[in-house]
Design a protein around this motif. Sequence first.
Motif, PDB file in Angstrom:
ATOM      1  N   UNK A 401      53.446  48.973  53.873  1.00  0.00           N
ATOM      2  CA  UNK A 401      53.778  48.297  52.609  1.00  0.00           C
ATOM      3  C   UNK A 401      53.118  49.041  51.453  1.00  0.00           C
ATOM      4  N   UNK A 402      53.868  49.239  50.383  1.00  0.00           N
ATOM      5  CA  UNK A 402      53.351  49.999  49.238  1.00  0.00           C
ATOM      6  C   UNK A 402      52.160  49.279  48.600  1.00  0.00           C
ATOM      7  N   UNK A 403      52.239  47.953  48.495  1.00  0.00           N
ATOM      8  CA  UNK A 403      51.156  47.184  47.878  1.00  0.00           C
ATOM      9  C   UNK A 403      49.853  47.379  48.655  1.00  0.00           C
ATOM     10  N   UNK A 404      49.925  47.361  49.980  1.00  0.00           N
ATOM     11  CA  UNK A 404      48.718  47.531  50.796  1.00  0.00           C
ATOM     12  C   UNK A 404      48.075  48.894  50.542  1.00  0.00           C
ATOM     13  N   UNK A 405      48.942  49.891  50.411  1.00  0.00           N
ATOM     14  CA  UNK A 405      48.475  51.262  50.183  1.00  0.00           C
ATOM     15  C   UNK A 405      47.736  51.360  48.847  1.00  0.00           C
ATOM     16  N   UNK A 406      48.327  50.760  47.809  1.00  0.00           N
ATOM     17  CA  UNK A 406      47.743  50.833  46.471  1.00  0.00           C
ATOM     18  C   UNK A 406      46.429  50.043  46.411  1.00  0.00           C
ATOM     19  N   UNK A 407      46.415  48.883  47.071  1.00  0.00           N
ATOM     20  CA  UNK A 407      45.186  48.083  47.084  1.00  0.00           C
ATOM     21  C   UNK A 407      44.049  48.841  47.766  1.00  0.00           C
ATOM     22  N   UNK A 408      44.363  49.517  48.854  1.00  0.00           N
ATOM     23  CA  UNK A 408      43.327  50.262  49.563  1.00  0.00           C
ATOM     24  C   UNK A 408      42.813  51.427  48.702  1.00  0.00           C
ATOM     25  N   UNK A 409      43.737  52.085  48.000  1.00  0.00           N
ATOM     26  CA  UNK A 409      43.330  53.193  47.116  1.00  0.00           C
ATOM     27  C   UNK A 409      42.391  52.683  46.028  1.00  0.00           C
ATOM     28  N   UNK A 410      42.700  51.506  45.462  1.00  0.00           N
ATOM     29  CA  UNK A 410      41.860  50.926  44.411  1.00  0.00           C
ATOM     30  C   UNK A 410      40.487  50.558  44.980  1.00  0.00           C
ATOM     31  N   UNK A 411      40.471  49.984  46.181  1.00  0.00           N
ATOM     32  CA  UNK A 411      39.189  49.617  46.812  1.00  0.00           C
ATOM     33  C   UNK A 411      38.322  50.850  47.044  1.00  0.00           C
ATOM     34  N   UNK A 412      38.917  51.919  47.575  1.00  0.00           N
ATOM     35  CA  UNK A 412      38.157  53.152  47.849  1.00  0.00           C
ATOM     36  C   UNK A 412      37.618  53.740  46.544  1.00  0.00           C
ATOM     37  N   UNK A 413      38.478  53.755  45.527  1.00  0.00           N
ATOM     38  CA  UNK A 413      38.072  54.343  44.244  1.00  0.00           C
ATOM     39  C   UNK A 413      36.971  53.513  43.593  1.00  0.00           C
ATOM     40  N   UNK A 414      37.076  52.197  43.720  1.00  0.00           N
ATOM     41  CA  UNK A 414      36.051  51.318  43.131  1.00  0.00           C
ATOM     42  C   UNK A 414      34.694  51.597  43.759  1.00  0.00           C
ATOM     43  N   UNK A 415      34.691  51.867  45.062  1.00  0.00           N
ATOM     44  CA  UNK A 415      33.434  52.190  45.752  1.00  0.00           C
ATOM     45  C   UNK A 415      32.852  53.495  45.211  1.00  0.00           C
ATOM     46  N   UNK A 416      33.720  54.475  44.945  1.00  0.00           N
ATOM     47  CA  UNK A 416      33.265  55.761  44.390  1.00  0.00           C
ATOM     48  C   UNK A 416      32.693  55.553  42.991  1.00  0.00           C
ATOM     49  N   UNK A 417      33.409  54.774  42.162  1.00  0.00           N
ATOM     50  CA  UNK A 417      32.951  54.515  40.790  1.00  0.00           C
ATOM     51  C   UNK A 417      31.622  53.766  40.818  1.00  0.00           C
ATOM     52  N   UNK A 418      31.506  52.758  41.707  1.00  0.00           N
ATOM     53  CA  UNK A 418      30.267  51.975  41.794  1.00  0.00           C
ATOM     54  C   UNK A 418      29.086  52.871  42.189  1.00  0.00           C
ATOM     55  N   UNK A 419      29.342  53.826  43.073  1.00  0.00           N
ATOM     56  CA  UNK A 419      28.286  54.732  43.519  1.00  0.00           C
ATOM     57  C   UNK A 419      27.793  55.638  42.409  1.00  0.00           C
ATOM     58  N   UNK A 420      28.659  55.923  41.434  1.00  0.00           N
ATOM     59  CA  UNK A 420      28.299  56.832  40.331  1.00  0.00           C
ATOM     60  C   UNK A 420      27.889  56.081  39.066  1.00  0.00           C
ATOM     61  N   UNK A 421      28.381  54.830  38.940  1.00  0.00           N
ATOM     62  CA  UNK A 421      28.215  54.096  37.678  1.00  0.00           C
ATOM     63  C   UNK A 421      26.743  53.847  37.367  1.00  0.00           C
ATOM     64  N   UNK A 422      26.382  54.126  36.118  1.00  0.00           N
ATOM     65  CA  UNK A 422      24.993  53.884  35.694  1.00  0.00           C
ATOM     66  C   UNK A 422      24.929  52.754  34.674  1.00  0.00           C
ATOM     67  N   UNK A 423      25.910  52.704  33.781  1.00  0.00           N
ATOM     68  CA  UNK A 423      25.836  51.700  32.727  1.00  0.00           C
ATOM     69  C   UNK A 423      27.157  50.929  32.591  1.00  0.00           C
ATOM     70  N   UNK A 424      27.869  50.751  33.724  1.00  0.00           N
ATOM     71  CA  UNK A 424      29.136  50.031  33.677  1.00  0.00           C
ATOM     72  C   UNK A 424      28.957  48.599  34.175  1.00  0.00           C
ATOM     73  N   UNK A 425      29.628  47.650  33.508  1.00  0.00           N
ATOM     74  CA  UNK A 425      29.613  46.265  33.985  1.00  0.00           C
ATOM     75  C   UNK A 425      30.542  46.156  35.196  1.00  0.00           C
ATOM     76  N   UNK A 426      30.469  45.015  35.876  1.00  0.00           N
ATOM     77  CA  UNK A 426      31.334  44.808  37.049  1.00  0.00           C
ATOM     78  C   UNK A 426      32.810  44.843  36.643  1.00  0.00           C
TER      79      UNK A 426
END
Length: 587
Positions: A401-426
């Motif tokens: 399903x396309x939606x599942x694919x996009x959701x997983x991509x967003x989840x993975x990317x959010x983890x990458x951003x969280x690992x790098x983020x220094x001054x970003x809110x949730x």
Amino acid sequence: MASVPSLASTVQQRLAEGLSAALPEAGSADPLLRRSDRADFQANGILALAKRLKGNPRELATKVVESIPANDVLKEIEVSGPGFLNITVSDAAIVETLAARAADARLGVPLNEAAGTTVIDYAQPNVAKEMHVGHLRSAVIGAAMVEILEFTGETVVRRHHIGDWGTQFGMLIQYLIEHPHELDHKAEGAEVSGEEAMSNLNRLYKASRALFDADEEFKTRARARVVDLQAGDEETLALWQRFVDESKIYFYSVFDKLDMDIRDPDVVGESGYNDMLLETCRILEESGVAVRSEGALCVFFDDVKGPDGNPVPLIVQKSDGGFGYAATDLSAIRDRVGNLKASTLLYVVDARQSLHFKMVFETARRAGWLNDEVKAVQLAFGTVLGKDGKPFKTREGETVRLVDLLDEAIDRASAVVRGKAQDLTEQEITERGAQVGIGAVKYADLSTSAARDYKFDLDQMVSLNGDTSVYLQYAYARIQSILRKAGDAKPAAHPELELAPSERALGLHLDGFGEAVEETAAEYAPHKLAAYLYQVASLYTTFYSECPVLKADTPAQVENRLFLCDLTARTLQQGMALLGIRTPERL
């Protein structure tokens, strides 16, 4: 503002003038200029010219160099090898040309005001069916081509040729008549989510299919309902419209997640050409383009034969009077050429449909709908593969399903951003995660030549290293951070300064943006723009590691390097926008 001539075009012009002055008998010969590892540019057109003039290429090359007057663009021209010209431009010429680009809102990309009208057929989901990974490429490639062609001056008409007609609707509508509350929503008047809309449609489709397969009387009623639909029966059409509307809620939710702009007037499905089908058949038959064969209306081709060696025709109308895809596609061509005044029809469609479209386009040419003024092109794309190199499926062997694919991509990317983020809110991490995740999916598709299959590997897509959108987005965000820290120092071009090698390399590549966009548009090849942007980010990374910006030696050098940073950021932002990818200010 008029387009800014690139350094390459200026050098080309100076060489052409030198050729004409030194060798008037050569006419307007092309210097054949290209970028080079040995110098800034290399011209090897003198080799072919010497052959034509029966002269010594080195002697001719020397003569050409001597005839070029001293100027502020060409710093050095060296005759090399059998007669190549190695050309180095001045640092001042690089900076002045970039300053002209920076002064233009379009970064010097030419706008072709005499361009025509292109109708782009892309993102073609089916009503009452879930969008899957196979729908991804048409949507992503098509949306990028819309942006790129519009930016270069083309008038673009979007067309989403959704599957909203056909025999399956008899089954669905008849089931809904007999089970009238199946498409009702939990709260009347409440906003319906795409997931809820798709859940309703999925449930109804499965139930009607099961009944159709098990109950002969229902099957008979469903087939009679198809006749009612095609005859325009009001009740049947009203229920059909409910399926279309429910599906659109779902489609738009998926396209919204893909950060794509889909407008209601652009959705013209198979049903939109229904009233034209009989006339299309009549025109083709009366003109002799199509002939009756065993009751069916067919078009034959000398070069299209089946495994048995017999001709395989394009069937426009079946022997029972029904119409296939060919009749709809040919009617769509008539509409797009006649009513929309298209000069180009661009179909972003799976490569596996290439034979069908080859036959449709040839039929339209024979009918006179396509000609020297109006062309049709299939931008054929390959298949999305899993990491194992096989067509992408779930572990259970189902289509993803396309939606599942996009959701997983967003989840993975959010983890990458969280690992790098220094001054970003949730909230900012969530926003950036969506921008990075969707950007990663789009870039992985667009950085591959459309005709090739590509592997869908989320680990690679959201990597900070290598040819990924995240690498480009981080380069952009890093520049924004530098510009914020610059204080009173402002970007300003200083042509009087000497450039370091990595400054020259970055500057010369930035100067090629207009040509990269033009080539991408002319060849319908978004991967060429992606490759150009990746090179921008790579050259910037080298510049950043070798050339201190805020701690440069002099205030003028700080300003000049800030100027290079700023133009790099604007080029990345504009180029990524043309690919449909966002560039967050902070990551």
